[in-house]
Write a protein that holds these residues in place. Structure first.
Motif, PDB file in Angstrom:
ATOM      1  N   ASP A  29       0.805  -1.214   0.000  1.00 34.73           N
ATOM      2  CA  ASP A  29       0.000   0.000   0.000  1.00 34.73           C
ATOM      3  C   ASP A  29       0.838   1.264   0.000  1.00 34.73           C
ATOM      4  O   ASP A  29       0.319   2.355  -0.229  1.00 34.73           O
ATOM      5  CB  ASP A  29      -0.928   0.014   1.219  1.00 34.73           C
ATOM      6  CG  ASP A  29      -1.945  -1.122   1.171  1.00 34.73           C
ATOM      7  OD1 ASP A  29      -2.280  -1.547   0.053  1.00 34.73           O
ATOM      8  OD2 ASP A  29      -2.381  -1.584   2.239  1.00 34.73           O
ATOM      9  N   GLY A  30       2.122   1.153   0.324  1.00 33.51           N
ATOM     10  CA  GLY A  30       2.993   2.311   0.243  1.00 33.51           C
ATOM     11  C   GLY A  30       2.854   3.292   1.375  1.00 33.51           C
ATOM     12  O   GLY A  30       2.952   4.508   1.177  1.00 33.51           O
ATOM     13  N   GLY A  31       2.651   2.816   2.589  1.00 33.48           N
ATOM     14  CA  GLY A  31       2.561   3.690   3.743  1.00 33.48           C
ATOM     15  C   GLY A  31       3.228   3.068   4.950  1.00 33.48           C
ATOM     16  O   GLY A  31       3.657   1.901   4.907  1.00 33.48           O
ATOM     17  N   ILE A  32       3.311   3.823   6.050  1.00 37.19           N
ATOM     18  CA  ILE A  32       3.853   3.313   7.311  1.00 37.19           C
ATOM     19  C   ILE A  32       2.736   3.367   8.341  1.00 37.19           C
ATOM     20  O   ILE A  32       2.222   4.444   8.653  1.00 37.19           O
ATOM     21  CB  ILE A  32       5.053   4.141   7.799  1.00 37.19           C
ATOM     22  CG1 ILE A  32       6.105   4.265   6.690  1.00 37.19           C
ATOM     23  CG2 ILE A  32       5.662   3.509   9.045  1.00 37.19           C
ATOM     24  CD1 ILE A  32       6.664   2.958   6.210  1.00 37.19           C
ATOM     25  N   ALA A  33       2.344   2.221   8.842  1.00 36.81           N
ATOM     26  CA  ALA A  33       1.315   2.155   9.877  1.00 36.81           C
ATOM     27  C   ALA A  33       1.979   2.065  11.242  1.00 36.81           C
ATOM     28  O   ALA A  33       3.072   1.499  11.382  1.00 36.81           O
ATOM     29  CB  ALA A  33       0.405   0.953   9.649  1.00 36.81           C
ATOM     30  N   SER A  34       1.340   2.603  12.253  1.00 32.31           N
ATOM     31  CA  SER A  34       1.856   2.493  13.616  1.00 32.31           C
ATOM     32  C   SER A  34       0.705   2.280  14.579  1.00 32.31           C
ATOM     33  O   SER A  34      -0.430   2.714  14.320  1.00 32.31           O
ATOM     34  CB  SER A  34       2.664   3.737  14.005  1.00 32.31           C
ATOM     35  OG  SER A  34       1.824   4.834  14.292  1.00 32.31           O
ATOM     36  N   TYR A  35       1.014   1.608  15.702  1.00 32.57           N
ATOM     37  CA  TYR A  35       0.009   1.294  16.715  1.00 32.57           C
ATOM     38  C   TYR A  35       0.617   1.491  18.094  1.00 32.57           C
ATOM     39  O   TYR A  35       1.787   1.155  18.326  1.00 32.57           O
ATOM     40  CB  TYR A  35      -0.478  -0.153  16.569  1.00 32.57           C
ATOM     41  CG  TYR A  35      -1.040  -0.455  15.208  1.00 32.57           C
ATOM     42  CD1 TYR A  35      -2.375  -0.198  14.910  1.00 32.57           C
ATOM     43  CD2 TYR A  35      -0.213  -0.965  14.204  1.00 32.57           C
ATOM     44  CE1 TYR A  35      -2.877  -0.449  13.647  1.00 32.57           C
ATOM     45  CE2 TYR A  35      -0.716  -1.212  12.938  1.00 32.57           C
ATOM     46  CZ  TYR A  35      -2.049  -0.953  12.665  1.00 32.57           C
ATOM     47  OH  TYR A  35      -2.545  -1.188  11.417  1.00 32.57           O
ATOM     48  N   ARG A  36      -0.190   2.014  19.006  1.00 34.21           N
ATOM     49  CA  ARG A  36       0.249   2.159  20.380  1.00 34.21           C
ATOM     50  C   ARG A  36       0.216   0.801  21.064  1.00 34.21           C
ATOM     51  O   ARG A  36      -0.653  -0.032  20.789  1.00 34.21           O
ATOM     52  CB  ARG A  36      -0.642   3.162  21.124  1.00 34.21           C
ATOM     53  CG  ARG A  36      -0.093   3.577  22.483  1.00 34.21           C
ATOM     54  CD  ARG A  36      -0.747   4.873  22.973  1.00 34.21           C
ATOM     55  NE  ARG A  36      -2.194   4.762  23.094  1.00 34.21           N
ATOM     56  CZ  ARG A  36      -2.811   4.291  24.181  1.00 34.21           C
ATOM     57  NH1 ARG A  36      -2.107   3.857  25.218  1.00 34.21           N
ATOM     58  NH2 ARG A  36      -4.129   4.250  24.227  1.00 34.21           N
ATOM     59  N   LEU A  37       1.172   0.568  21.961  1.00 35.61           N
ATOM     60  CA  LEU A  37       1.230  -0.660  22.744  1.00 35.61           C
ATOM     61  C   LEU A  37       0.905  -0.317  24.194  1.00 35.61           C
ATOM     62  O   LEU A  37       1.384   0.693  24.731  1.00 35.61           O
ATOM     63  CB  LEU A  37       2.628  -1.286  22.661  1.00 35.61           C
ATOM     64  CG  LEU A  37       3.153  -1.588  21.253  1.00 35.61           C
ATOM     65  CD1 LEU A  37       4.578  -2.125  21.321  1.00 35.61           C
ATOM     66  CD2 LEU A  37       2.249  -2.577  20.525  1.00 35.61           C
ATOM     67  N   ASP A  38       0.098  -1.177  24.851  1.00 33.57           N
ATOM     68  CA  ASP A  38      -0.218  -0.913  26.249  1.00 33.57           C
ATOM     69  C   ASP A  38       0.918  -1.387  27.151  1.00 33.57           C
ATOM     70  O   ASP A  38       1.946  -1.880  26.674  1.00 33.57           O
ATOM     71  CB  ASP A  38      -1.570  -1.521  26.644  1.00 33.57           C
ATOM     72  CG  ASP A  38      -1.577  -3.060  26.612  1.00 33.57           C
ATOM     73  OD1 ASP A  38      -0.491  -3.679  26.646  1.00 33.57           O
ATOM     74  OD2 ASP A  38      -2.676  -3.644  26.565  1.00 33.57           O
ATOM     75  N   ASP A  39       0.733  -1.261  28.461  1.00 33.33           N
ATOM     76  CA  ASP A  39       1.804  -1.589  29.402  1.00 33.33           C
ATOM     77  C   ASP A  39       2.177  -3.067  29.372  1.00 33.33           C
ATOM     78  O   ASP A  39       3.283  -3.443  29.786  1.00 33.33           O
ATOM     79  CB  ASP A  39       1.397  -1.198  30.822  1.00 33.33           C
ATOM     80  CG  ASP A  39       1.289   0.313  31.006  1.00 33.33           C
ATOM     81  OD1 ASP A  39       1.878   1.033  30.174  1.00 33.33           O
ATOM     82  OD2 ASP A  39       0.615   0.755  31.953  1.00 33.33           O
ATOM     83  N   ASN A  40       1.276  -3.918  28.893  1.00 32.99           N
ATOM     84  CA  ASN A  40       1.552  -5.347  28.777  1.00 32.99           C
ATOM     85  C   ASN A  40       2.090  -5.735  27.404  1.00 32.99           C
ATOM     86  O   ASN A  40       2.310  -6.918  27.134  1.00 32.99           O
ATOM     87  CB  ASN A  40       0.294  -6.158  29.083  1.00 32.99           C
ATOM     88  CG  ASN A  40      -0.157  -6.003  30.522  1.00 32.99           C
ATOM     89  OD1 ASN A  40       0.670  -5.999  31.433  1.00 32.99           O
ATOM     90  ND2 ASN A  40      -1.462  -5.868  30.741  1.00 32.99           N
ATOM     91  N   GLY A  41       2.280  -4.738  26.538  1.00 34.87           N
ATOM     92  CA  GLY A  41       2.809  -5.029  25.211  1.00 34.87           C
ATOM     93  C   GLY A  41       1.764  -5.361  24.177  1.00 34.87           C
ATOM     94  O   GLY A  41       2.108  -5.716  23.045  1.00 34.87           O
ATOM     95  N   ASN A  42       0.482  -5.258  24.511  1.00 31.51           N
ATOM     96  CA  ASN A  42      -0.572  -5.564  23.553  1.00 31.51           C
ATOM     97  C   ASN A  42      -0.757  -4.431  22.559  1.00 31.51           C
ATOM     98  O   ASN A  42      -0.587  -3.242  22.891  1.00 31.51           O
ATOM     99  CB  ASN A  42      -1.901  -5.818  24.280  1.00 31.51           C
ATOM    100  CG  ASN A  42      -1.869  -7.092  25.095  1.00 31.51           C
ATOM    101  OD1 ASN A  42      -1.524  -8.159  24.595  1.00 31.51           O
ATOM    102  ND2 ASN A  42      -2.217  -6.992  26.374  1.00 31.51           N
TER     103      ASN A  42
END
Length: 447
Positions: free
Chosen positions: A352-365
């Motif tokens: 798709d030609g993009g960079i996705a990012s996601y926040r991780l919680d304190d347990n790494g989820n």
């Protein structure tokens, strides 16, 4: 063949970074001009480039750029280049200024103590490389991924996933190369992890007790025990010249031989876990786990599900049957990177030609609702991602994620926002190098 079919073919080829006719597209947006900054910083950006995108085996190089003192990528050509055939992966030694580059059939080591590329062999250039600056070429194998791990005895080992040929006895394996005190490479692996059921290892990750290898073809995540010196359970076959038959491995030692037992003792079976077509993989270990608690998190690209997954490991380093958390379905992730505090995961969306990012919680989820995606551009083919935190001249602390954009022949830099997400467009880019296909990127800060 339609453009969509061609892109789908590129996705399948991206795992091994065989570059066979991937389009050489143009960006939908005009990137900021690469700026020749006044003075240089102590930050250096390394990128692997194939120079023939229609074949991918007829040349290439690893190039280095010096970041300007103002934090911008420089204009003009790279600071230096080193010719290699179809380089595809980069790894930096965790304790030494040594850069490892995986080319078509061997691994090469460079001294980067001053930022520039200097082979560990004097006057070396091209493919005629050998120890201590390179492993001996393995003509029937293709290197997919690699990582350096620290051993209990104070030494270091480089682990590489290598695919063999189905019609030969040269099985796909995780090869363990013991490194010298200055990061030198041996000619051949000292041990290996493999098995008759393994078809194609792709990603590799290292934890304190194990080496993890993803086998995309059979949807398994394999786990091999590491000895104190970093060696794996299997004896590597006796080395033979290229194009000669590989001999049968040495017999397995008898039951009376001493075998170190880790603490805690992991569940002896299974030695693999089912994962949905796993690609690149990463292991985060928690410090001082309590009995009965979690030891860490395994992150993997789920190529079949087109998402990222996170598995919470129990006290025996076993994985659950299903991921504890997943990102939304988004596409084919070619590589992943993390914020050092593990509050964010970044993934290069190759198709798709993009960079996705996601926040991780304190347990790494993974928190699916925290998704951010840069402006997508199907012509860019992001391949590698690398994180950097530094302070440019005359500015405050800055975080950047660098991306090797295969289809655009350049490296892009995205600012990291206060929440860990990325700006929608790059704020700096190298000038395109026509005829190249960047396949990975790494960052080193000279002390």
């Amino acid at each position: 063949m339609s453009l969509s079919q061609l892109r789908a073919g590129c996705v399948l080829l991206a795992a091994g970074l065989f570059l066979w006719g991937c389009p050489d597209g143009q960006s939908r947006f005009v990137p900021p001009q690469a700026t020749a900054a006044p003075g240089g910083s102590n930050v250096f950006i390394y990128v692997t480039e194939a120079t023939n995108s229609s074949v991918g085996t007829d040349g290439g190089a690893v190039s280095v750029y010096q970041l300007g003192a103002d934090g911008l990528l420089p204009g003009g050509p790279p600071l230096s280049t080193f010719s290699l055939v179809n380089p595809r992966r980069l790894a930096i030694h965790p304790a030494l200024p040594v850069l490892y580059v995986a080319s078509r059939a061997q691994i090469i080591a460079f001294d980067i103590s001053n930022g520039s590329l200097r082979s560990l062999c004097p006057d070396a250039q091209g493919e005629s490389l050998a120890p201590p600056c390179a492993t001996n070429p393995r003509g029937n194998n293709t290197i997919f991924d690699m990582m350096v791990g620290a051993n209990d005895d104070g030494t270091f080992t480089l682990y590489a996933t290598e695919t063999g040929q189905a019609a030969s006895d040269n099985l796909s394996r995780i090869a363990a190369y013991p490194l010298g005190e200055n990061g030198e490479l041996p000619g051949f692996a000292g041990s290996e992890g493999t098995g008759n059921d393994v078809i194609q290892f792709e990603g590799v990750a290292v934890s304190s007790l194990f080496v993890w290898g993803s086998d995309t073809s059979v949807q398994r995540m394999y786990r091999f025990m590491r000895e104190a010196d970093g060696s794996l359970p299997g004896d590597a076959p006796t080395p033979t010249p290229i194009n000669f038959p590989t001999p049968t491995p040495s017999p397995t030692p008898g039951e009376g031989d001493p075998t170190p037992t880790p603490t805690p003792t992991p569940t002896p079976a299974p030695d693999f876990f089912l994962v949905n077509f796993p690609g690149r993989v990463h292991v985060r270990e928690f410090p001082n786990p309590t009995p009965g608690g979690r030891t860490g998190v395994l992150y993997a690209v789920e190529e079949g599900a087109q998402r990222l997954g996170a598995w919470q490991m129990n006290e025996f380093y076993d994985l659950p049957d299903f991921p504890n958390s997943e990102s939304p379905v988004q596409g084919f992730y070619n590589s992943i990177a993390f914020r050092p505090d593990y509050t964010r995961i970044y993934g290069a969306l190759f198709q798709d030609g993009g960079i996705a990012s996601y926040r991780l919680d304190d347990n790494g989820n993974i928190i699916p609702s925290s998704e951010t995606i840069t402006l997508t551009n199907p012509a860019s083919y992001p391949t590698g991602v690398a994180y950097l935190a530094f302070t440019p001249s005359g500015s405050g602390p800055t975080e950047v994620v660098f991306v090797s954009a295969g289809g655009l022949n350049r490296v892009d830099g995205y600012r990291v926002r206060s929440d860990g997400g990325l700006d929608s467009e790059p704020f700096t880019s190298t000038e395109p190098r026509n005829g190249t296909f960047p396949s990975d990127v790494a960052v080193y800060v000279v002390p």
